[in-house]
Design a protein around this motif. Sequence first.
Motif, mmCIF file in Angstrom:
data_model
loop_
_atom_site.group_PDB
_atom_site.id
_atom_site.type_symbol
_atom_site.label_atom_id
_atom_site.label_comp_id
_atom_site.label_asym_id
_atom_site.label_seq_id
_atom_site.Cartn_x
_atom_site.Cartn_y
_atom_site.Cartn_z
ATOM 1 N N VAL A 27 9.491 -2.915 -5.649
ATOM 2 C CA VAL A 27 8.068 -2.666 -5.909
ATOM 3 C C VAL A 27 7.899 -1.402 -6.745
ATOM 4 O O VAL A 27 7.119 -1.385 -7.705
ATOM 5 C CB VAL A 27 7.261 -2.591 -4.594
ATOM 6 N N ARG A 28 8.632 -0.348 -6.403
ATOM 7 C CA ARG A 28 8.568 0.883 -7.205
ATOM 8 C C ARG A 28 8.902 0.593 -8.663
ATOM 9 O O ARG A 28 8.229 1.076 -9.572
ATOM 10 C CB ARG A 28 9.568 1.911 -6.677
ATOM 11 N N MET A 29 9.960 -0.177 -8.892
ATOM 12 C CA MET A 29 10.384 -0.479 -10.259
ATOM 13 C C MET A 29 9.321 -1.291 -10.993
ATOM 14 O O MET A 29 9.017 -1.027 -12.155
ATOM 15 C CB MET A 29 11.719 -1.233 -10.256
ATOM 16 N N LYS A 30 8.719 -2.256 -10.324
ATOM 17 C CA LYS A 30 7.680 -3.070 -10.962
ATOM 18 C C LYS A 30 6.460 -2.231 -11.324
ATOM 19 O O LYS A 30 5.830 -2.448 -12.346
ATOM 20 C CB LYS A 30 7.297 -4.248 -10.074
ATOM 21 N N ILE A 31 6.138 -1.251 -10.490
ATOM 22 C CA ILE A 31 5.012 -0.366 -10.796
ATOM 23 C C ILE A 31 5.398 0.580 -11.927
ATOM 24 O O ILE A 31 4.634 0.770 -12.883
ATOM 25 C CB ILE A 31 4.564 0.406 -9.537
ATOM 26 N N ALA A 32 6.588 1.180 -11.839
ATOM 27 C CA ALA A 32 7.023 2.155 -12.837
ATOM 28 C C ALA A 32 7.159 1.542 -14.229
ATOM 29 O O ALA A 32 6.909 2.205 -15.233
ATOM 30 C CB ALA A 32 8.353 2.781 -12.413
ATOM 31 N N THR A 33 7.543 0.270 -14.301
ATOM 32 C CA THR A 33 7.713 -0.380 -15.597
ATOM 33 C C THR A 33 6.424 -1.034 -16.105
ATOM 34 O O THR A 33 6.401 -1.563 -17.197
ATOM 35 C CB THR A 33 8.818 -1.456 -15.545
ATOM 36 N N GLY A 34 5.382 -1.004 -15.294
ATOM 37 C CA GLY A 34 4.112 -1.570 -15.721
ATOM 38 C C GLY A 34 3.943 -3.043 -15.433
ATOM 39 O O GLY A 34 2.931 -3.643 -15.786
ATOM 40 N N GLU A 35 4.930 -3.645 -14.789
ATOM 41 C CA GLU A 35 4.799 -5.059 -14.436
ATOM 42 C C GLU A 35 3.689 -5.254 -13.400
ATOM 43 O O GLU A 35 2.979 -6.251 -13.431
ATOM 44 C CB GLU A 35 6.137 -5.583 -13.901
ATOM 45 N N LEU A 36 3.585 -4.299 -12.481
ATOM 46 C CA LEU A 36 2.445 -4.256 -11.561
ATOM 47 C C LEU A 36 1.569 -3.101 -12.002
ATOM 48 O O LEU A 36 2.047 -1.980 -12.173
ATOM 49 C CB LEU A 36 2.912 -4.021 -10.111
ATOM 50 N N LYS A 37 0.305 -3.382 -12.199
ATOM 51 C CA LYS A 37 -0.621 -2.374 -12.722
ATOM 52 C C LYS A 37 -1.570 -1.890 -11.627
ATOM 53 O O LYS A 37 -1.814 -2.608 -10.651
ATOM 54 C CB LYS A 37 -1.410 -2.971 -13.876
ATOM 55 N N PRO A 38 -2.106 -0.673 -11.788
ATOM 56 C CA PRO A 38 -3.074 -0.173 -10.807
ATOM 57 C C PRO A 38 -4.195 -1.180 -10.585
ATOM 58 O O PRO A 38 -4.721 -1.764 -11.535
ATOM 59 C CB PRO A 38 -3.602 1.107 -11.448
ATOM 60 N N GLY A 39 -4.487 -1.418 -9.321
ATOM 61 C CA GLY A 39 -5.533 -2.367 -8.965
ATOM 62 C C GLY A 39 -5.016 -3.756 -8.644
ATOM 63 O O GLY A 39 -5.741 -4.556 -8.059
ATOM 64 N N ASN A 40 -3.781 -4.069 -9.022
ATOM 65 C CA ASN A 40 -3.211 -5.371 -8.665
ATOM 66 C C ASN A 40 -3.056 -5.468 -7.157
ATOM 67 O O ASN A 40 -2.589 -4.539 -6.519
ATOM 68 C CB ASN A 40 -1.841 -5.590 -9.297
ATOM 69 N N GLN A 41 -3.451 -6.604 -6.612
ATOM 70 C CA GLN A 41 -3.291 -6.832 -5.185
ATOM 71 C C GLN A 41 -1.913 -7.408 -4.917
ATOM 72 O O GLN A 41 -1.432 -8.268 -5.663
ATOM 73 C CB GLN A 41 -4.364 -7.785 -4.657
ATOM 74 N N LEU A 42 -1.279 -6.937 -3.850
ATOM 75 C CA LEU A 42 0.022 -7.454 -3.450
ATOM 76 C C LEU A 42 -0.145 -8.559 -2.429
ATOM 77 O O LEU A 42 -1.174 -8.642 -1.757
ATOM 78 C CB LEU A 42 0.892 -6.335 -2.877
ATOM 79 N N PRO A 43 0.884 -9.405 -2.282
ATOM 80 C CA PRO A 43 0.812 -10.447 -1.257
ATOM 81 C C PRO A 43 0.703 -9.822 0.130
ATOM 82 O O PRO A 43 1.138 -8.688 0.353
ATOM 83 C CB PRO A 43 2.139 -11.194 -1.398
ATOM 84 N N SER A 44 0.162 -10.571 1.061
ATOM 85 C CA SER A 44 0.081 -10.095 2.438
ATOM 86 C C SER A 44 1.484 -9.931 3.006
ATOM 87 O O SER A 44 2.453 -10.471 2.468
ATOM 88 C CB SER A 44 -0.697 -11.094 3.293
ATOM 89 N N VAL A 45 1.576 -9.195 4.092
ATOM 90 C CA VAL A 45 2.864 -9.025 4.772
ATOM 91 C C VAL A 45 3.444 -10.389 5.118
ATOM 92 O O VAL A 45 4.607 -10.685 4.824
ATOM 93 C CB VAL A 45 2.694 -8.155 6.045
#
Length: 136
Positions: A27-45
Amino acid sequence: MVRPQALMIQIATGDPRPIGKQIVDAVRMKIATGELKPGNQLPSVRGLAQQLTINPNTVAKAYAELTTEGWLESRQGMGLYVAEPRQRLSDAERERRLDDAVGRFINDVIPLGFPPDEVQARIAHEFQQLVPRKRA
């Protein structure tokens, strides 16, 4: 209503890291590389646990760590979202982690016998592939 961002990560059974750590790192890598952007919702637990066929407690602990570190934010009754960027670690802690990572890398790579220029070229190539492009 915003739908959760699909979290396409894989758990490697041969990886020495615990499953929760693999989730946190992915998850850190996806955020750091921009694949996940601020405001994107993640799947539930439960949703991510079912996708990865792992115990929901493992996902909950990984999400809790990411939230504590400031990568994710919880919105009451709505789920988890990627947080707005901010410096999550002190400069001293960032330097310490970089030193640790470089030390581990060097210890793993030197015995392989590659020339330093080849190692540096590979690192530069990987950074070009991963680091998000700055937009004007």
